[in-house]
Design a protein around this motif. Structure first.
Motif, PDB file in Angstrom:
ATOM      1  N   GLY A 268       0.815  -1.215   0.000  1.00 50.39           N
ATOM      2  CA  GLY A 268       0.000   0.000   0.000  1.00 50.39           C
ATOM      3  C   GLY A 268       0.839   1.250   0.000  1.00 50.39           C
ATOM      4  N   ALA A 269       0.240   2.343   0.455  1.00 48.09           N
ATOM      5  CA  ALA A 269       0.935   3.628   0.435  1.00 48.09           C
ATOM      6  C   ALA A 269       0.309   4.589   1.435  1.00 48.09           C
ATOM      7  CB  ALA A 269       0.887   4.239  -0.969  1.00 48.09           C
ATOM      8  N   VAL A 270       1.122   5.544   1.863  1.00 48.39           N
ATOM      9  CA  VAL A 270       0.665   6.654   2.703  1.00 48.39           C
ATOM     10  C   VAL A 270       1.165   7.945   2.072  1.00 48.39           C
ATOM     11  CG1 VAL A 270       0.704   7.724   4.980  1.00 48.39           C
ATOM     12  CG2 VAL A 270       0.768   5.221   4.789  1.00 48.39           C
ATOM     13  N   VAL A 271       0.269   8.896   1.879  1.00 45.85           N
ATOM     14  CA  VAL A 271       0.639  10.197   1.312  1.00 45.85           C
ATOM     15  C   VAL A 271       0.214  11.291   2.286  1.00 45.85           C
ATOM     16  CG1 VAL A 271       0.278  11.846  -0.571  1.00 45.85           C
ATOM     17  CG2 VAL A 271       0.442   9.386  -1.066  1.00 45.85           C
ATOM     18  N   VAL A 272       1.132  12.204   2.577  1.00 47.61           N
ATOM     19  CA  VAL A 272       0.841  13.345   3.450  1.00 47.61           C
ATOM     20  C   VAL A 272       1.110  14.620   2.661  1.00 47.61           C
ATOM     21  CG1 VAL A 272       1.378  14.520   5.618  1.00 47.61           C
ATOM     22  CG2 VAL A 272       1.531  12.018   5.486  1.00 47.61           C
ATOM     23  N   GLN A 581      -2.415   6.974  13.588  1.00 50.54           N
ATOM     24  CA  GLN A 581      -1.027   6.992  14.045  1.00 50.54           C
ATOM     25  C   GLN A 581      -0.210   8.061  13.317  1.00 50.54           C
ATOM     26  OE1 GLN A 581       0.346   2.945  13.544  1.00 50.54           O
ATOM     27  NE2 GLN A 581      -1.359   2.131  14.745  1.00 50.54           N
ATOM     28  N   VAL A 582      -0.458   8.199  12.022  1.00 52.76           N
ATOM     29  CA  VAL A 582       0.231   9.244  11.252  1.00 52.76           C
ATOM     30  C   VAL A 582      -0.170  10.624  11.765  1.00 52.76           C
ATOM     31  CG1 VAL A 582       0.455  10.321   8.973  1.00 52.76           C
ATOM     32  CG2 VAL A 582       0.490   7.821   9.190  1.00 52.76           C
ATOM     33  N   ASP A 584      -1.163  11.400  14.778  1.00 49.89           N
ATOM     34  CA  ASP A 584      -0.501  11.602  16.070  1.00 49.89           C
ATOM     35  C   ASP A 584       0.962  11.981  15.895  1.00 49.89           C
ATOM     36  OD1 ASP A 584      -2.776  11.142  17.510  1.00 49.89           O
ATOM     37  OD2 ASP A 584      -2.210   9.132  18.209  1.00 49.89           O
ATOM     38  N   LEU A 585       1.629  11.335  14.939  1.00 51.18           N
ATOM     39  CA  LEU A 585       3.024  11.676  14.650  1.00 51.18           C
ATOM     40  C   LEU A 585       3.142  13.134  14.225  1.00 51.18           C
ATOM     41  CD1 LEU A 585       6.038  10.944  13.948  1.00 51.18           C
ATOM     42  CD2 LEU A 585       5.194  10.349  11.658  1.00 51.18           C
ATOM     43  N   LEU A 586       2.266  13.556  13.324  1.00 47.40           N
ATOM     44  CA  LEU A 586       2.288  14.936  12.847  1.00 47.40           C
ATOM     45  C   LEU A 586       2.008  15.910  13.985  1.00 47.40           C
ATOM     46  CD1 LEU A 586       0.313  14.378   9.518  1.00 47.40           C
ATOM     47  CD2 LEU A 586       2.764  14.832   9.734  1.00 47.40           C
ATOM     48  N   ALA A 587       1.049  15.552  14.853  1.00 45.50           N
ATOM     49  CA  ALA A 587       0.725  16.411  15.991  1.00 45.50           C
ATOM     50  C   ALA A 587       1.925  16.557  16.918  1.00 45.50           C
ATOM     51  CB  ALA A 587      -0.470  15.831  16.746  1.00 45.50           C
ATOM     52  N   SER A 588       2.621  15.461  17.165  1.00 49.76           N
ATOM     53  CA  SER A 588       3.792  15.497  18.047  1.00 49.76           C
ATOM     54  C   SER A 588       4.912  16.333  17.450  1.00 49.76           C
ATOM     55  CB  SER A 588       4.300  14.075  18.306  1.00 49.76           C
ATOM     56  OG  SER A 588       3.338  13.302  18.972  1.00 49.76           O
ATOM     57  N   LEU A 589       5.147  16.170  16.153  1.00 42.88           N
ATOM     58  CA  LEU A 589       6.200  16.949  15.506  1.00 42.88           C
ATOM     59  C   LEU A 589       5.856  18.433  15.456  1.00 42.88           C
ATOM     60  CD1 LEU A 589       7.154  14.549  12.560  1.00 42.88           C
ATOM     61  CD2 LEU A 589       8.469  15.024  14.637  1.00 42.88           C
ATOM     62  N   GLU A 590       4.583  18.736  15.193  1.00 47.07           N
ATOM     63  CA  GLU A 590       4.146  20.133  15.182  1.00 47.07           C
ATOM     64  C   GLU A 590       4.292  20.744  16.565  1.00 47.07           C
ATOM     65  OE1 GLU A 590       2.386  22.336  12.645  1.00 47.07           O
ATOM     66  OE2 GLU A 590       3.813  21.078  11.587  1.00 47.07           O
ATOM     67  N   SER A 591       3.904  19.982  17.597  1.00 49.48           N
ATOM     68  CA  SER A 591       4.007  20.464  18.973  1.00 49.48           C
ATOM     69  C   SER A 591       5.465  20.696  19.351  1.00 49.48           C
ATOM     70  CB  SER A 591       3.376  19.448  19.929  1.00 49.48           C
ATOM     71  OG  SER A 591       3.537  19.850  21.267  1.00 49.48           O
TER      72      SER A 591
END
Length: 604
Positions: A268-272, A581-582, A584-591
């Motif tokens: 599969g794939a994940v795109v942000v 999960q993605v 949450d990762l983005l939220a943590s990095l932004e924070s």
């Protein structure tokens, strides 16, 4: 008789004199004129070629341009130290048995294998080790130990590694192939060509201006002359090689890669995407690939982020948009779902049905019966128009004409258009429209298109082409070219701001009260749409699982599309879990980013 003999001698001397004069003139021509001309089929002059015959060269750097992330972090290229083994005789190997034993241990191999490989060499070679795709990187301690052995046929040299011998989900970067020679002897530099990804689409720009090669003088017996210093030849152009800045954030890319690994995601794939301009912040494709060791037949090198797959219920965004734009329904319309549609062999995913249900709730619950009824009201052209307005059925990646001498540039290699109706003649059939309206039959969408459709809705119907190429710089840091963002106003038949707003609200409902309710307790308030497409793989029924959306709802920062392929029927929607999960990762990095900014001294 004597006269005839004298005449023959005279003519013989005359012919010999003419030949000597011809040879003298030819040698003079070669020495004075031709020595600075290139040898046919080579980039070297005759003088250079004569010198190279007495040299052995090691390629330290191909001279190819490199890639960085949006913050300047290197994605390719890294200076390492490697051992170079020069040809040895069997006697030299036997006479240095003790040193060979120690060297083998340092090089992480056994003495038998080292002697076997080394003894067969006719040219100097970088030491790889057993079945290794790239030269062994030496630590400071290993370098010190090798130097203490005082082996004249072993040299320690800096070496530029392009990728590193590791698995990666950055198939968009691609790989190179060709004559990736490490050792040179009277031949041209290695011919390396981009074969996929950005390496391929930008190949003409990043080929560079020549390799960096270290040459060692050798004698007639192919022995390195230890008293003479090696010579390094490198291009002197201060502007090359070029440096390509991508829109990708390496921290996010690597974080998402690790998340998919931990989740056990196989295909599969994940795109942000950055919601502000649709820039590609991360694009992860599974299974991972090793750019240093490509197996063409396994397909791992293909970028699944831009390959079209059956979308399932995420395509209901298209159906809902078309119905709202055409005024064929309203958010307050009520339907009845008993689990079966009654025709076309269609049923709802929920056994027993949803009962009496409104359009808004039908979207949140992803009711097939509701959207089958809506699809029958639409014409094929209306559905096609709404799909095009959201970017489906077409390539959406950034592209340009006349870009730095290239007639056309499409950085995303092999991006697929996807399909809405594969056969327009059948599109007028109600059964075809119903199956398409719920994301089945011939409908096919790429994860990049899905994420970009969310950005389009967040921009009130304005489509933006996702970039992965941001800037190109000269070697000295000077900006050569900017790949400016591209947006287009919605044309007639596009998605209005009002419809966009309604669909975004309905996507919030999906998380709060619908099929995405497991995402309610994430770090950000999220919105999105789930989807499950039934497919057949090698004769077996399988599912494509999707979740697309954005976050945080209050101030959208990222659009995310997750596709998990080839899942067993009735299995939990893994795409929804990975989406959370993605996020949450983005939220943590932004924070963390905001905390760093707050903690840093302000400028006066």
């Amino acid at each position: 008789m004597r006269l005839v003999r004298n005449r023959r001698i005279k003519y013989g001397w005359l012919i010999l004199t003419v030949l000597l004069m011809f040879v003298t003139v030819r040698l003079a021509w070669v020495q004075l004129v031709m020595k600075h001309q290139r040898v046919p089929g080579s980039r070297h002059t005759m003088v250079e070629a004569s010198l190279i015959q007495r040299e052995r060269g090691i390629v330290l750097d191909s001279g190819r341009g490199h890639f960085t992330d949006r913050h300047g972090q290197a994605l390719t290229g890294g200076l390492t130290w490697a051992a170079v083994l020069f040809p040895v005789t069997e006697k030299e190997l036997n006479d240095s048995q003790t040193q060979i034993d120690r060297l083998a241990k340092i090089l992480r191999t056994d003495a038998k294998h080292l002697k076997q490989v080394w003894g067969k060499q006719k040219e100097p070679r970088l030491w790889h080790g057993k079945n290794a795709a790239i030269p062994l990187t030496l630590t400071k301690d290993q370098i010190r130990q090798i130097q203490e052995l005082h082996l004249p046929k072993v040299k320690i040299l800096p070496y530029e590694q392009r990728y590193g011998n590791r698995l990666s989900g950055m198939q968009w970067l691609g790989f190179v192939s060709g004559q990736r020679k490490e050792s040179l002897f009277y031949q041209d530099e290695p011919d390396i060509t981009g074969t996929s990804g950005l390496e391929k689409t930008l190949d003409a720009l990043i080929r560079g201006d020549g390799s960096t090669i270290v040459y060692y003088p050798v004698n007639s017996g192919n022995e390195v002359i230890q008293d003479l210093k090696p010579m390094v030849k490198a291009p002197g152009n201060p502007y090359y090689p070029l440096r390509v800045v991508t829109t990708v954030d390496a921290k996010i890319q690597q974080g998402v890669e690790q998340l998919t690994e931990n989740a056990g995601m196989k295909e599969g794939a994940v795109v942000v995407l950055d919601t502000r301009n649709a820039d590609i912040v991360a694009m992860v494709s599974r299974p991972f690939y090793n750019p240093e060791s490509i197996q063409p037949e396994d397909g791992a090198w293909e970028n699944r982020g831009i390959k079209a797959k059956a979308p399932g219920s995420i395509f209901k965004l298209v159906t809902a948009a078309a119905v709202l734009e055409q005024g064929l329904s309203s958010p307050d319309e009520v339907f009845h779902c008993d689990g079966e549609y009654g025709k076309f062999g269609l049923s709802c995913w929920k056994e027993g049905g949803h009962g009496t249900i409104g359009l808004r709730e039908g979207f949140a619950e992803s009711c097939n019966v509701v959207f089958a009824a809506l699809s029958e009201r639409l014409t094929a052209s209306q559905m096609q128009s709404a799909a095009a307005a959201l970017g489906f059925g077409q390539t959406v990646g950034w592209e340009a004409k006349d870009f730095l001498g290239l007639p056309a540039l499409r950085p995303l290699d092999l991006e697929q258009k996807g399909t809405i109706f594969s056969d327009k003649a059948n599109a007028d059939d109600a059964g075809v429209r119903v199956q398409t309206g719920i994301g089945q039959r011939d409908a096919a969408v790429t994860p990049l298109q899905a994420a970009n459709a969310v950005v389009t809705l967040l921009h009130g119907g304005v489509k933006t082409r996702p970039r992965i190429l941001k800037q190109i710089h000269y070697a000295n840091g000077q900006l050569l070219k900017e790949a400016s963002p591209q947006a287009e106003r919605p044309a007639k038949g596009g998605i209005s701001r009002r419809t966009s707003s309604i669909l975004l609200e309905w996507m919030e409902d999906v998380v709060q009260d619908g099929t995405g309710s497991t995402l309610k307790d994430r770090k950000w308030k999220l919105a999105g749409k789930s989807g499950t497409a039934q497919v057949t793989i090698k004769g077996r029924p399988r599912n494509n699982q999707w979740f697309i959306g954005y976050g945080p709802v209050e101030q959208p920062r990222y659009a995310i599309a997750v596709l998990v392929e080839n899942r067993s029927p009735n299995s939990r929607n893994q795409a929804t879990d990975i989406f959370g999960q993605v996020a949450d990762l983005l939220a943590s990095l932004e924070s963390g980013s905001k905390s760093s900014s707050a903690g840093s001294p302000s400028e006066s």
